[in-house]
Scaffold this active site. Sequence first.
Site, PDB file in Angstrom:
ATOM      1  N   THR A 152      59.361  24.291 -18.414  1.00  0.00           N
ATOM      2  CA  THR A 152      59.245  24.018 -16.913  1.00  0.00           C
ATOM      3  C   THR A 152      60.205  24.418 -16.135  1.00  0.00           C
ATOM      4  O   THR A 152      61.263  24.805 -16.506  1.00  0.00           O
ATOM      5  CB  THR A 152      59.022  22.288 -17.370  1.00  0.00           C
ATOM      6  OG1 THR A 152      59.058  21.964 -15.818  1.00  0.00           O
ATOM      7  CG2 THR A 152      59.826  21.838 -18.069  1.00  0.00           C
ATOM      8  N   ASP A 153      59.794  24.262 -14.887  1.00  0.00           N
ATOM      9  CA  ASP A 153      60.811  24.913 -13.387  1.00  0.00           C
ATOM     10  C   ASP A 153      61.611  23.886 -13.385  1.00  0.00           C
ATOM     11  O   ASP A 153      62.752  23.646 -12.420  1.00  0.00           O
ATOM     12  CB  ASP A 153      59.596  24.880 -12.433  1.00  0.00           C
ATOM     13  CG  ASP A 153      59.131  24.252 -12.035  1.00  0.00           C
ATOM     14  OD1 ASP A 153      58.415  23.132 -12.872  1.00  0.00           O
ATOM     15  OD2 ASP A 153      58.376  23.864 -10.350  1.00  0.00           O
ATOM     16  N   GLU A 154      61.425  22.410 -13.984  1.00  0.00           N
ATOM     17  CA  GLU A 154      62.303  21.119 -13.505  1.00  0.00           C
ATOM     18  C   GLU A 154      63.597  21.522 -13.433  1.00  0.00           C
ATOM     19  O   GLU A 154      64.633  20.769 -13.549  1.00  0.00           O
ATOM     20  CB  GLU A 154      61.600  19.613 -13.830  1.00  0.00           C
ATOM     21  CG  GLU A 154      59.988  19.624 -13.049  1.00  0.00           C
ATOM     22  CD  GLU A 154      59.656  18.637 -13.632  1.00  0.00           C
ATOM     23  OE1 GLU A 154      60.275  17.229 -13.784  1.00  0.00           O
ATOM     24  OE2 GLU A 154      58.532  18.352 -13.879  1.00  0.00           O
ATOM     25  N   LYS A 214      64.420  19.172 -21.866  1.00  0.00           N
ATOM     26  CA  LYS A 214      63.853  20.010 -21.826  1.00  0.00           C
ATOM     27  C   LYS A 214      64.638  21.598 -21.797  1.00  0.00           C
ATOM     28  O   LYS A 214      64.876  22.264 -22.649  1.00  0.00           O
ATOM     29  CB  LYS A 214      62.447  20.067 -20.371  1.00  0.00           C
ATOM     30  CG  LYS A 214      61.326  19.525 -20.777  1.00  0.00           C
ATOM     31  CD  LYS A 214      60.859  20.327 -22.555  1.00  0.00           C
ATOM     32  CE  LYS A 214      60.104  21.786 -22.426  1.00  0.00           C
ATOM     33  NZ  LYS A 214      59.420  22.097 -23.130  1.00  0.00           N
ATOM     34  N   TYR A 242      63.990  13.619 -18.845  1.00  0.00           N
ATOM     35  CA  TYR A 242      62.480  14.799 -19.442  1.00  0.00           C
ATOM     36  C   TYR A 242      63.359  16.275 -18.321  1.00  0.00           C
ATOM     37  O   TYR A 242      62.931  16.958 -19.782  1.00  0.00           O
ATOM     38  CB  TYR A 242      61.111  14.850 -18.383  1.00  0.00           C
ATOM     39  CG  TYR A 242      60.362  16.037 -18.991  1.00  0.00           C
ATOM     40  CD1 TYR A 242      59.908  16.009 -19.778  1.00  0.00           C
ATOM     41  CD2 TYR A 242      59.846  16.937 -17.380  1.00  0.00           C
ATOM     42  CE1 TYR A 242      59.234  17.400 -19.947  1.00  0.00           C
ATOM     43  CE2 TYR A 242      59.600  17.791 -17.860  1.00  0.00           C
ATOM     44  CZ  TYR A 242      58.815  18.222 -18.690  1.00  0.00           C
ATOM     45  OH  TYR A 242      57.839  19.301 -18.685  1.00  0.00           O
TER      46      TYR A 242
HETATM   47  P1  NAD Z   1      50.603  16.772 -23.555  1.00  0.00           P
HETATM   48  O1  NAD Z   1      51.820  15.673 -22.846  1.00  0.00           O
HETATM   49  O2  NAD Z   1      49.369  16.791 -22.675  1.00  0.00           O
HETATM   50  O3  NAD Z   1      50.841  17.695 -24.202  1.00  0.00           O
HETATM   51  C1  NAD Z   1      51.751  17.658 -25.157  1.00  0.00           C
HETATM   52  C2  NAD Z   1      51.267  17.352 -26.907  1.00  0.00           C
HETATM   53  O4  NAD Z   1      52.551  17.187 -27.948  1.00  0.00           O
HETATM   54  C3  NAD Z   1      50.425  16.152 -27.065  1.00  0.00           C
HETATM   55  O5  NAD Z   1      49.049  17.133 -28.069  1.00  0.00           O
HETATM   56  C4  NAD Z   1      51.559  15.681 -28.066  1.00  0.00           C
HETATM   57  O6  NAD Z   1      50.977  14.800 -29.399  1.00  0.00           O
HETATM   58  C5  NAD Z   1      52.133  16.524 -28.638  1.00  0.00           C
HETATM   59  N1  NAD Z   1      53.181  16.230 -29.721  1.00  0.00           N
HETATM   60  C6  NAD Z   1      54.388  15.567 -28.592  1.00  0.00           C
HETATM   61  N2  NAD Z   1      55.201  14.763 -29.453  1.00  0.00           N
HETATM   62  C7  NAD Z   1      54.912  15.946 -30.336  1.00  0.00           C
HETATM   63  C8  NAD Z   1      55.756  15.494 -31.834  1.00  0.00           C
HETATM   64  N3  NAD Z   1      56.627  15.045 -32.263  1.00  0.00           N
HETATM   65  N4  NAD Z   1      55.463  16.809 -32.548  1.00  0.00           N
HETATM   66  C9  NAD Z   1      53.690  17.375 -32.417  1.00  0.00           C
HETATM   67  N5  NAD Z   1      53.761  17.123 -31.353  1.00  0.00           N
HETATM   68  C10 NAD Z   1      53.963  16.006 -30.795  1.00  0.00           C
HETATM   69  O7  NAD Z   1      51.751  18.694 -21.900  1.00  0.00           O
HETATM   70  P2  NAD Z   1      51.250  19.409 -21.619  1.00  0.00           P
HETATM   71  O8  NAD Z   1      51.136  19.082 -19.868  1.00  0.00           O
HETATM   72  O9  NAD Z   1      50.366  20.156 -21.621  1.00  0.00           O
HETATM   73  O10 NAD Z   1      52.883  20.255 -21.631  1.00  0.00           O
HETATM   74  C11 NAD Z   1      52.853  21.283 -22.428  1.00  0.00           C
HETATM   75  C12 NAD Z   1      53.689  21.798 -22.648  1.00  0.00           C
HETATM   76  O11 NAD Z   1      53.828  22.349 -21.710  1.00  0.00           O
HETATM   77  C13 NAD Z   1      55.511  21.024 -22.281  1.00  0.00           C
HETATM   78  O12 NAD Z   1      56.301  21.574 -23.232  1.00  0.00           O
HETATM   79  C14 NAD Z   1      55.939  21.079 -21.429  1.00  0.00           C
HETATM   80  O13 NAD Z   1      57.170  20.357 -21.399  1.00  0.00           O
HETATM   81  C15 NAD Z   1      55.480  21.644 -20.912  1.00  0.00           C
HETATM   82  N6  NAD Z   1      54.752  22.321 -19.138  1.00  0.00           N
HETATM   83  C16 NAD Z   1      54.133  21.405 -19.192  1.00  0.00           C
HETATM   84  C17 NAD Z   1      54.026  21.166 -17.466  1.00  0.00           C
HETATM   85  C18 NAD Z   1      52.477  20.710 -16.422  1.00  0.00           C
HETATM   86  O14 NAD Z   1      52.936  20.625 -15.271  1.00  0.00           O
HETATM   87  N7  NAD Z   1      51.932  19.922 -17.782  1.00  0.00           N
HETATM   88  C19 NAD Z   1      54.310  22.388 -16.455  1.00  0.00           C
HETATM   89  C20 NAD Z   1      55.172  23.165 -17.490  1.00  0.00           C
HETATM   90  C21 NAD Z   1      54.929  23.201 -18.722  1.00  0.00           C
HETATM   91  P1  TYD Z   2      53.711  14.000 -12.110  1.00  0.00           P
HETATM   92  O1  TYD Z   2      52.296  14.541 -11.993  1.00  0.00           O
HETATM   93  O2  TYD Z   2      54.050  12.550 -12.788  1.00  0.00           O
HETATM   94  O3  TYD Z   2      54.541  15.718 -12.543  1.00  0.00           O
HETATM   95  P2  TYD Z   2      56.144  15.989 -12.154  1.00  0.00           P
HETATM   96  O4  TYD Z   2      56.965  14.833 -11.914  1.00  0.00           O
HETATM   97  O5  TYD Z   2      56.515  16.442 -13.379  1.00  0.00           O
HETATM   98  O6  TYD Z   2      56.015  16.772 -10.827  1.00  0.00           O
HETATM   99  O7  TYD Z   2      53.753  13.621 -10.620  1.00  0.00           O
HETATM  100  C1  TYD Z   2      53.652  15.529  -8.549  1.00  0.00           C
HETATM  101  C2  TYD Z   2      54.333  14.284  -7.748  1.00  0.00           C
HETATM  102  O8  TYD Z   2      53.479  13.101  -7.967  1.00  0.00           O
HETATM  103  C3  TYD Z   2      55.597  14.040  -7.999  1.00  0.00           C
HETATM  104  O9  TYD Z   2      56.237  14.096  -7.011  1.00  0.00           O
HETATM  105  C4  TYD Z   2      55.522  12.427  -7.982  1.00  0.00           C
HETATM  106  C5  TYD Z   2      54.224  12.256  -7.705  1.00  0.00           C
HETATM  107  N1  TYD Z   2      53.983  10.979  -8.077  1.00  0.00           N
HETATM  108  C6  TYD Z   2      52.928   9.652  -7.398  1.00  0.00           C
HETATM  109  O10 TYD Z   2      53.174  10.206  -6.107  1.00  0.00           O
HETATM  110  N2  TYD Z   2      51.958   8.467  -7.526  1.00  0.00           N
HETATM  111  C7  TYD Z   2      51.680   9.050  -9.140  1.00  0.00           C
HETATM  112  O11 TYD Z   2      51.049   8.210  -9.783  1.00  0.00           O
HETATM  113  C8  TYD Z   2      52.459   9.751  -9.876  1.00  0.00           C
HETATM  114  C9  TYD Z   2      51.993   9.685 -11.594  1.00  0.00           C
HETATM  115  C10 TYD Z   2      53.381  10.652  -9.263  1.00  0.00           C
END
Ligand code: NAD
Ligand code: TYD
Length: 366
Positions: free
Chosen positions: A147-149, A176, A172
């Site tokens: 992630t970019d975080e 990562k 988190y």
């Molecule tokens: P998500 O939470 O929707 O899905 C995570 C999946 O991992 C789930 O299916 C869960 O069951 C599985 N999982 C969790 N713990 C596990 C374990 N111990 N063993 C096996 N499986 C396990 O997450 P997402 O949003 O789809 O993100 C996927 C990846 O992309 C992550 O690595 C996240 O850090 C990265 N990412 C997400 C975003 C975003 O905006 N969602 C952005 C950049 C990077």
């Molecule tokens: P989120 O979807 O949790 O992603 P991330 O924290 O990984 O960027 O949140 C996106 C943005 O929205 C973040 O600045 C937090 C804000 N947020 C709210 O204001 N209210 C909410 O209920 C949630 C879940 C997030």
Amino acid sequence: MRIQIGKFREGENRLVMKTILITGGAGFIGSHVVRRMVKNHPEYNILNLDLLTYAGNLENLRDVDQEPNYSFVRGDISDTEFVNHLFATHPIEGVIHLAAESHVDRSISDPASFIRTNIFGTFNLIHAAKEHWKGQVEGKRFYHISTDEVYGSLGTSGLFTETTAYDPKSPYSASKASSDHLVRAYGHTFHLPVVLSNCSNNYGPNQFPEKLIPLCIHNIRHNKPIPVYGKGENVRDWLYVGDHAAAIERIFHEGKSGETYNIGGNNEWTNIRLIRLLCDLMDSKLGRTPGSSQSLITFVKDRAGHDLRYAIDSSKIQTELGWKPSVDFEEGLARTVDWYLENTAWLENVASGAYEKYYEKQYLLR
Ligand code: NAD
Ligand code: TYD
């Protein structure tokens, strides 16, 4: 240059089916990656490893789960014995690692599961790959999705590049960042063919409704308050999930070993602006009086340590690998809202937690 995953077997001019392990494939982004890889790559056996935590849902994969090149195994990446057994019993030649605990708010209330899954789980996978590939790394690839975080928080200007120093600010992002360092260190020390990417905020179908966009859609639909943290001035760069999946497919095949690619949508929005847009879109889709859903907006206590702004410079992947976002935000958001409104059963099921109980019965952990 396209990296050849797997090898040609002697006497055959066809690539033998290769087993590609995708972790976290039942989650939001993972399910889009699995679908794409299953459909685009009949030459691969796609093995989806997922623990099915609250965020994992096999419903996300109903349209591909009968395909002959797809299989699923339930398991925990933080279980060393299980991960080793999986590598010992499957000829895994590529790994696309997405499994993670992914929600910042949960990392504040329950950091331990983030340490276990994101750090220790990643260690188990990369260590198993090293042990089982035993230096025979030709045609192998370990791709870690991040992630970019990890770069921390930007002020009002500037962009994250691949060389921005890591400065994670939440449990988190720290977990990562730690996993990114481990993967790079294994690449460097043991000459493992690793590749990484760091992406901005994703949105689209199948996202668990604890994240901002699906949470808003769910609450607006039910006329429930929309919780906006602080003043809603935090900025995120939003990318349609299908574009992220396309970037992952591209990097898996064409990314250079040892390299990192930043992926972003070049699409910055303050939370409050985005929420107002979503309210208006929902009003029009639901036939409500224009502007009515905005009355649901409720400013609440800010998230602890809330990062102000994320924004990505994705010029490296654009220039070197020819990827760029293809779905503009207006279209992506409309598609997303339509999907949630057409799949209310999915949303209600996930939001009620009923599916968790169902899967507890259906799939027993080893
Ligand atoms: P998500 O939470 O929707 O899905 C995570 C999946 O991992 C789930 O299916 C869960 O069951 C599985 N999982 C969790 N713990 C596990 C374990 N111990 N063993 C096996 N499986 C396990 O997450 P997402 O949003 O789809 O993100 C996927 C990846 O992309 C992550 O690595 C996240 O850090 C990265 N990412 C997400 C975003 C975003 O905006 N969602 C952005 C950049 C990077
Ligand atoms: P989120 O979807 O949790 O992603 P991330 O924290 O990984 O960027 O949140 C996106 C943005 O929205 C973040 O600045 C937090 C804000 N947020 C709210 O204001 N209210 C909410 O209920 C949630 C879940 C997030």
